[in-house]
Design a protein around this motif. Structure first.
Motif, mmCIF file in Angstrom:
data_model
loop_
_atom_site.group_PDB
_atom_site.id
_atom_site.type_symbol
_atom_site.label_atom_id
_atom_site.label_comp_id
_atom_site.label_asym_id
_atom_site.label_seq_id
_atom_site.Cartn_x
_atom_site.Cartn_y
_atom_site.Cartn_z
ATOM 1 N N MET A 1 -6.261 12.577 1.920
ATOM 2 C CA MET A 1 -5.352 11.423 1.952
ATOM 3 C C MET A 1 -5.935 10.256 1.172
ATOM 4 S SD MET A 1 -4.334 11.700 5.993
ATOM 5 C CE MET A 1 -6.068 11.543 6.451
ATOM 6 N N TYR A 2 -5.065 9.573 0.421
ATOM 7 C CA TYR A 2 -5.488 8.491 -0.456
ATOM 8 C C TYR A 2 -4.548 7.298 -0.305
ATOM 9 C CZ TYR A 2 -8.181 12.282 -2.468
ATOM 10 O OH TYR A 2 -9.043 13.334 -2.631
ATOM 11 N N VAL A 3 -4.993 6.147 -0.827
ATOM 12 C CA VAL A 3 -4.164 4.953 -0.767
ATOM 13 C C VAL A 3 -4.370 4.130 -2.033
ATOM 14 C CG1 VAL A 3 -5.930 3.630 0.506
ATOM 15 C CG2 VAL A 3 -3.523 2.933 0.635
ATOM 16 N N ILE A 4 -3.270 3.529 -2.511
ATOM 17 C CA ILE A 4 -3.326 2.598 -3.634
ATOM 18 C C ILE A 4 -2.759 1.259 -3.188
ATOM 19 C CG2 ILE A 4 -3.280 4.377 -5.412
ATOM 20 C CD1 ILE A 4 -0.299 3.928 -5.725
ATOM 21 N N GLU A 5 -3.158 0.174 -3.888
ATOM 22 C CA GLU A 5 -2.846 -1.194 -3.464
ATOM 23 C C GLU A 5 -2.215 -1.968 -4.612
ATOM 24 O OE1 GLU A 5 -5.733 -4.226 -1.246
ATOM 25 O OE2 GLU A 5 -6.044 -4.274 -3.424
ATOM 26 N N ASN A 6 -1.271 -2.863 -4.259
ATOM 27 C CA ASN A 6 -0.621 -3.717 -5.249
ATOM 28 C C ASN A 6 -0.434 -5.105 -4.643
ATOM 29 O OD1 ASN A 6 1.049 -4.956 -7.145
ATOM 30 N ND2 ASN A 6 2.350 -3.157 -7.438
ATOM 31 N N GLU A 7 -0.894 -6.140 -5.350
ATOM 32 C CA GLU A 7 -0.803 -7.511 -4.855
ATOM 33 C C GLU A 7 0.486 -8.215 -5.275
ATOM 34 O OE1 GLU A 7 -4.249 -9.824 -5.709
ATOM 35 O OE2 GLU A 7 -5.654 -8.269 -5.047
ATOM 36 N N LYS B 1 -11.200 8.325 4.706
ATOM 37 C CA LYS B 1 -12.178 9.232 5.310
ATOM 38 C C LYS B 1 -11.955 9.308 6.816
ATOM 39 C CE LYS B 1 -14.840 9.707 1.513
ATOM 40 N NZ LYS B 1 -15.362 10.935 0.930
ATOM 41 N N THR B 2 -11.786 10.508 7.321
ATOM 42 C CA THR B 2 -11.552 10.703 8.749
ATOM 43 C C THR B 2 -12.753 11.274 9.489
ATOM 44 O OG1 THR B 2 -10.732 12.971 8.536
ATOM 45 C CG2 THR B 2 -9.134 11.182 8.204
ATOM 46 N N GLY B 3 -13.786 11.653 8.735
ATOM 47 C CA GLY B 3 -14.934 12.292 9.358
ATOM 48 C C GLY B 3 -14.791 13.796 9.457
ATOM 49 N N TYR C 1 0.851 -1.192 0.000
ATOM 50 C CA TYR C 1 0.000 0.000 0.000
ATOM 51 C C TYR C 1 0.883 1.238 0.000
ATOM 52 C CZ TYR C 1 -3.742 -3.227 1.138
ATOM 53 O OH TYR C 1 -4.634 -4.275 1.093
ATOM 54 N N ILE C 2 0.493 2.225 -0.777
ATOM 55 C CA ILE C 2 1.134 3.532 -0.718
ATOM 56 C C ILE C 2 0.088 4.557 -0.285
ATOM 57 C CG2 ILE C 2 2.210 5.402 -2.027
ATOM 58 C CD1 ILE C 2 3.626 3.378 -3.704
ATOM 59 N N TYR C 3 0.380 5.223 0.812
ATOM 60 C CA TYR C 3 -0.458 6.301 1.326
ATOM 61 C C TYR C 3 0.160 7.624 0.885
ATOM 62 C CZ TYR C 3 -2.479 2.658 4.235
ATOM 63 O OH TYR C 3 -3.103 1.515 4.658
ATOM 64 N N PHE C 4 -0.666 8.557 0.449
ATOM 65 C CA PHE C 4 -0.157 9.842 -0.019
ATOM 66 C C PHE C 4 -1.261 10.882 0.078
ATOM 67 C CE2 PHE C 4 -2.075 7.737 -3.617
ATOM 68 C CZ PHE C 4 -2.661 8.737 -4.368
ATOM 69 N N ALA C 5 -0.894 12.141 -0.103
ATOM 70 C CA ALA C 5 -1.867 13.236 -0.106
ATOM 71 C C ALA C 5 -1.926 13.850 -1.493
ATOM 72 C CB ALA C 5 -1.486 14.288 0.924
ATOM 73 N N ALA C 6 -3.101 14.327 -1.864
ATOM 74 C CA ALA C 6 -3.297 14.967 -3.163
ATOM 75 C C ALA C 6 -4.335 16.065 -3.021
ATOM 76 C CB ALA C 6 -3.755 13.948 -4.204
ATOM 77 N N ALA C 7 -4.298 17.001 -3.968
ATOM 78 C CA ALA C 7 -5.218 18.140 -3.932
ATOM 79 C C ALA C 7 -5.873 18.333 -5.288
ATOM 80 C CB ALA C 7 -4.462 19.408 -3.532
ATOM 81 N N PRO C 8 -7.003 19.047 -5.319
ATOM 82 C CA PRO C 8 -7.670 19.322 -6.591
ATOM 83 C C PRO C 8 -7.161 20.588 -7.272
ATOM 84 C CG PRO C 8 -9.043 20.073 -4.795
ATOM 85 C CD PRO C 8 -7.833 19.449 -4.161
ATOM 86 N N ASP C 9 -6.293 21.354 -6.589
ATOM 87 C CA ASP C 9 -5.850 22.635 -7.125
ATOM 88 C C ASP C 9 -4.529 23.036 -6.484
ATOM 89 O OD1 ASP C 9 -6.544 23.582 -4.509
ATOM 90 O OD2 ASP C 9 -8.605 23.835 -5.188
ATOM 91 N N ALA D 1 -5.755 17.599 4.997
ATOM 92 C CA ALA D 1 -5.209 16.411 5.665
ATOM 93 C C ALA D 1 -4.073 15.835 4.832
ATOM 94 C CB ALA D 1 -6.303 15.368 5.873
ATOM 95 N N LEU D 2 -3.045 15.326 5.510
ATOM 96 C CA LEU D 2 -1.866 14.832 4.795
ATOM 97 C C LEU D 2 -0.979 14.013 5.725
ATOM 98 C CD1 LEU D 2 0.739 17.748 4.418
ATOM 99 C CD2 LEU D 2 -1.108 17.715 6.091
ATOM 100 N N ASP D 3 0.113 13.494 5.155
ATOM 101 C CA ASP D 3 1.212 12.872 5.908
ATOM 102 C C ASP D 3 0.784 11.652 6.724
ATOM 103 O OD1 ASP D 3 2.700 14.894 4.858
ATOM 104 O OD2 ASP D 3 3.159 15.880 6.762
ATOM 105 N N ALA D 4 0.040 10.775 6.109
ATOM 106 C CA ALA D 4 -0.411 9.583 6.828
ATOM 107 C C ALA D 4 0.698 8.556 6.956
ATOM 108 C CB ALA D 4 -1.599 8.962 6.114
#
Length: 328
Positions: free
Chosen positions: A103-109, A125-127, A83-91, A132-135
Motif C-alpha cells: 500500500m502506498y500514498v501520494i500527497e497534493n497541497e 508500513k504495517t509491520g 492524499y490518494i491511497y492505493f495498492a501496487a505490485a512489482p509484477d 496488502a491492499l484496499d486501504a
C-alpha cells in the motif's frame, strides 16, 4: 435527494470512491481497467460524473514495486492536503493467483486535486511483509484511523481486515489489530477474502462495510458494527454480520456488488452507497481483466435501531458496454 441517480454513474471504474468536498464538487476515483494509472474527475452532481473530464494524475513506474496492477485508489482530505491511497505490485503473477501488492500514498497541497503536484510519500508500513491492499482512512473523535486488507500466512485465506491509528497520513502510530477474517460461507466462495473496507458513522454507531468472496457473481458485502464511544482498536467492540448485507440481484441484472464507499446526496440529507457491479455473468478470459465493473450509487435507508439498510443493487438506467474495449 435532489434528483434520481442514474446508474452507472461512471463506466468501467471498479472500486469506486467519491469524496464530496466543501467546494461543492464530488471527486471520483476508481481502478482504471489497465491498472496502470491513477485518475480523478469531478462534478457538481453525482449524475454529471458520468460525462465529466477525467484527468490522469499519476502513472505507474517502469520497474520496481510501483510498476504493476495499480488498484483501488481512495482520495482523502487530511489537514488541508489531499492524499490518494492505493495498492501496487512489482509484477503480474496472476496465473497462479499470486499477488505481491503493498500500500502506498501520494500527497497534493493544491486546493483542487486535479491540479498541482502529487508527491510520493512512500509505502504504508504495517509491520507485516505480506500481500496488502484496499486501504481507507477516517477521523473519529479527533483520531485518524487506517483500515486495510492484508494476508497473514498463519491464517487461511487471502486477506483479513486490520485497523490502526495513524501518526500522520503516511505512518501508522499503533500496531495492526485484526477485526475480521474470512470464515463464513459467503466470504469464502472462490477466494477467502475480507477486503474493500469503508467507514460510516451515524448517531451512536459506527460501521465498517467490507467485501468477501471472489469478484464474480459471489462477491458481496458484509458489515461490522460498533458503539461510537467504544474502543475501535478492540476487536471485541465490533460485531460482524452473519449474512451479506448487499449481494447480487439477478432480477435486476446486477452481479457481484461490492468494494464500496460512501458519500452523501447533493442536499446533504441522505447517505449514498457507492459500489461496483457487472450486469452479466458470462466472462471471457481472466475476470480481473474484464473492464465492465461499473461504478454505481444508490440511497441508503435506516432502520429504527440506527442500522443501515442497503436493499438490492438497482437496475441500469444507462447504456453499459459489454465488450473488453475500454471506454475513455
Amino acid at each position: 435527494m435532489t434528483e434520481k441517480i442514474l446508474n452507472p454513474i461512471v463506466l468501467q471504474r471498479a472500486d469506486p470512491f467519491i469524496h464530496k468536498h466543501t467546494d461543492g464538487y464530488y471527486y471520483f476515483t476508481g481502478s482504471y481497467p489497465l491498472f496502470d494509472r491513477l485518475v480523478l474527475r469531478r462534478a457538481k452532481t453525482l449524475n454529471e460524473l458520468h460525462d465529466a473530464e477525467e484527468v490522469t494524475i499519476w502513472w505507474k513506474h517502469e520497474t520496481g514495486p510501483l510498476s504493476e496492477l495499480i488498484w483501488a485508489p481512495e482520495l482523502h482530505r487530511i489537514d488541508g492536503k489531499w492524499y490518494i491511497y492505493f495498492a501496487a505490485a512489482p509484477d503480474r503473477n496472476i496465473d497462479d493467483n499470486t499477488f505481491n501488492h503493498r500500500m502506498y500514498v501520494i500527497e497534493n497541497e493544491s486546493d483542487n486535486p486535479l491540479e498541482g503536484t502529487w508527491t510520493e510519500k512512500g509505502e504504508i508500513k504495517t509491520g507485516m511483509s505480506t500481500f496488502a491492499l484496499d486501504a481507507t482512512t477516517f477521523n473519529h473523535k479527533g483520531e485518524q484511523y487506517y483500515v486495510w486488507a492484508q494476508q497473514d500466512l498463519e491464517i487461511r485465506g487471502h486477506s483479513n481486515l486490520y485497523i490502526a491509528k495513524m501518526k500522520n497520513p503516511w505512518t501508522l502510530l499503533t500496531q495492526p489489530v485484526m477485526l475480521t477474517k474470512p470464515e463464513l460461507p459467503w466470504e469464502i466462495k472462490g477466494y477467502w477474502v475480507n477486503e474493500g473496507p469503508a467507514f460510516l458513522a451515524k448517531g451512536e454507531k459506527v460501521f465498517i462495510t467490507f467485501s468477501g468472496s471472489s469478484t464474480g457473481v459471489d462477491y458481496c458485502m458484509g458489515i461490522l458494527t460498533a458503539d461510537a464511544d467504544g474502543d475501535l482498536l478492540d476487536p471485541n467492540s465490533w460485531s460482524k454480520s452473519q449474512e451479506p448485507v448487499f449481494r447480487s440481484a439477478p432480477e435486476n441484472e446486477q452481479y457481484g456488488p461490492g468494494h464500496n464507499s460512501f458519500t452523501e446526496s447533493e442536499d446533504g440529507k441522505d447517505t449514498i452507497l457507492v459500489y461496483h457491479s457487472r450486469n452479466y455473468t458470462e466472462l471471457v478470459g481472466e475476470p480481473l481483466f474484464d473492464p465492465n465493473r461499473q461504478a454505481r450509487a444508490q440511497k441508503v435507508e435506516w432502520d429504527d435501531k440506527g442500522n443501515p439498510i442497503f436493499g438490492k443493487p438497482l437496475p441500469d438506467d444507462r447504456w453499459t458496454p459489454k465488450t473488453t474495449k475500454i471506454v475513455e
